[in-house]
Design an enzyme around this catalytic site. Structure first.
Site, PDB file in Angstrom:
ATOM      1  CG  LEU A 169       4.582   1.573  -6.333  1.00 31.99           C
ATOM      2  CD1 LEU A 169       5.369   2.757  -5.804  1.00 31.99           C
ATOM      3  CD2 LEU A 169       4.262   1.743  -7.812  1.00 31.99           C
ATOM      4  CB  SER A 170       2.066   2.049  -3.350  1.00 27.82           C
ATOM      5  OG  SER A 170       0.980   2.702  -2.754  1.00 27.82           O
ATOM      6  CB  ALA A 171      -0.650  -1.534  -1.429  1.00 25.56           C
TER       7      ALA A 171
END
Length: 498
Positions: A169-171
């Site tokens: 997720l995300s980073a």
């Protein structure tokens, strides 16, 4: 004194994540920019699990200074798949274990999950360093630490090295993308949730531009970034699922388009979808198949969803997860990702029109047997029963007794109907049961000592019971609880009960 571009980028992302009106300057040196979800609040309840969540130490070289946690279903057989799941900024492995829904499908389909964890010692926001070429490239830094975890997991659990997958997720999604480019010889597939193209940024200053704007590259130029990550590698390439909210203001939707361009080019397929369908939660799935008709890339766009991982709490076969900060109630992305990878035993249900059995119950009937029962499905000629994701047997009616089990051990079950042609429908929601004969032991001690003894784990200064994941409060010598062991590697809070 004006902020450096890297600091301004971080503050912009942080302001978007926490809803502040304007960024406030912070002292240099600035932390590395990255997608920055707010801290996850542990939910009151999480998906029911039957296996063990624990920290694994001594997993080999660790140049990225990461911690390794793993979840293994009870009775996991050798040769099962392995999934690596990377959390977002200001999150922990425990947050992802509790909220993402991956444990639901680890139990149902039978695979282990590794949850790598970074910390504020690496990055002030506990982000994986997807933007730093000294940390996200083959053979160095955090990327190498994750691959060392994969090697350790294969040794511990006998995982199939042809079926290793990575998601984030995300980073964590940005790092998953980098890992797919760095190690296509390790990962058979990946899923990038609200993440970024592989090697989009190689310095701090370039990270904000990747998050927020079109980089103006052609599909071939995006593909070249992947091919340059492991020069000379000729394939096969991982199959990639891309998840993106259309209203994401932290990692803009253009990143999903760039990811699609990147991985379709690497796979040698065009940028026009071969099939499109509508899914729950306002989701549109576009599939890009190879010349053999096998899905190579899938793009899932969730209409109106902001920045986060798509979950959908509930007990239906296609539901999972728990809501929280940046775990958004729309659709169970883990379910569709697992099917895209083929973790359900194929490429998906062979008869989607045949309903999943409902009302499944599991009742221990002795030290080595468990009786199952469920509601009959109209049109079913028989049923298949799955124990911890693997076939346990078949039944002509809506009941089955599983025998030859280990005493005092927890098992997870699902059931699928089979039509007269032999086509198998969707599996039911999972249930668990523990065989008799295992004497329950109780342990009363401080949270600190419970962790040291391996009966609990700690994350972010808090303590959680091993297996059940129940919160026990602060990790110190002053807080005391009683834990009851109800199965191998599974403990529940039992204050005043023993």
């Amino acid at each position: 004194m004006p902020l450096r571009p890297a600091a301004a980028a971080l503050l912009t992302a942080a302001a978007l994540a926490i809803g502040t009106a304007a960024p406030v300057p912070v002292p240099a040196p600035a932390p590395a920019p990255a997608p920055a979800p707010a801290p996850t609040v542990a939910p009151a309840t999480a998906d029911t699990v039957s296996g063990t969540f624990q920290q694994v130490t001594g997993f080999g070289a660790n140049p990225g200074n990461l911690a390794m946690y793993s979840y293994t279903p009870a009775g996991l057989p050798s040769g099962a798949p392995l999934v690596v799941a990377l959390h977002g900024c200001l999150q922990t492995a425990n947050d992802y274990y509790r909220n993402s829904g991956w444990t639901t499908f680890a139990d149902r389909y039978g695979f282990a999950v590794v949850f790598p964890q970074t910390s504020s010692a690496n990055n002030s926001l506990s982000c994986f360093s997807w933007f730093d070429a000294t940390k996200d490239s083959r053979g160095v830094g955090e990327a190498e630490s994750v691959v060392e975890m994969v090697t350790k997991a294969k040794a511990l659990y006998g995982s199939d090295d042809r079926r290793v997958f990575v998601t984030g997720l995300s980073a964590g999604g940005g790092m998953a993308s980098d890992l797919l480019a760095d190690y296509p010889d390790v990962f058979a597939g990946g899923a990038i949730d609200s993440g970024l193209p592989a090697q989009c940024a190689t310095t701090q200053g370039a990270a904000s531009g990747c998050q927020n704007s079109d980089q103006g590259l052609t599909p071939a130029q995006w593909g070249d970034k992947v091919r340059a990550a492991y020069p000379g590698y000729a394939g096969p390439w991982p199959r990639v699922a891309i998840w993106q909210g259309s209203a994401d203001t932290v990692v803009r939707p253009v990143n999903a388009t760039e990811l699609r361009d990147q991985w379709t080019d690497v796979q040698g397929v065009g940028q026009r979808p071969t099939s499109t369908r509508s899914l729950p939660g306002g989701t549109t799935e576009e599939v890009y198949a190879d010349t053999g008709g096998r899905p190579a890339v899938a793009l899932f766009t969730v209409a109106g969803m902001g920045h986060g991982l798509a979950v959908n709490p509930g007990s239906a076969a296609d539901q999972c997860g728990a809501t929280g900060s940046y775990f958004l109630n729309t659709i169970c992305s883990s379910y569709y990702t697992a099917q895209f990878w083929g973790l359900d035993g194929g490429t998906g249900p062979t008869n989607p029109g045949l309903p999943a059995p409902t009302g499944l119950t599991a009742t221990p009937t002795g030290q080595g047997s468990i009786a199952l029962a469920w509601q009959a499905v109209s049109g079913a000629a028989s049923y298949q029963v799955y124990r911890n994701g693997a076939m346990a047997g078949s039944a002509t009616g809506p009941s089955f007794t599983d025998t030859g089990l280990a005493p005092g051990t927890s098992y997870g079950y699902t059931v699928a109907a089979v039509d007269p042609s032999g086509a198998v429908g969707t599996r039911s929601a999972a249930v668990t049961a523990t065989t008799g004969g295992g004497a329950a032991q109780c342990f009363t001690d401080s949270n600190y000592n419970q962790v040291r003894a391996g009966r609990a784990t700690q994350s972010g200064g808090l303590t959680y019971a091993l297996g059940s994941g129940q919160s026990m409060g602060l990790w110190n010598t002053f807080v005391t609880h009683t834990l009851k062991q109800t199965g191998p590697g599974y403990f529940v809070l039992a204050d005043g009960q023993c």
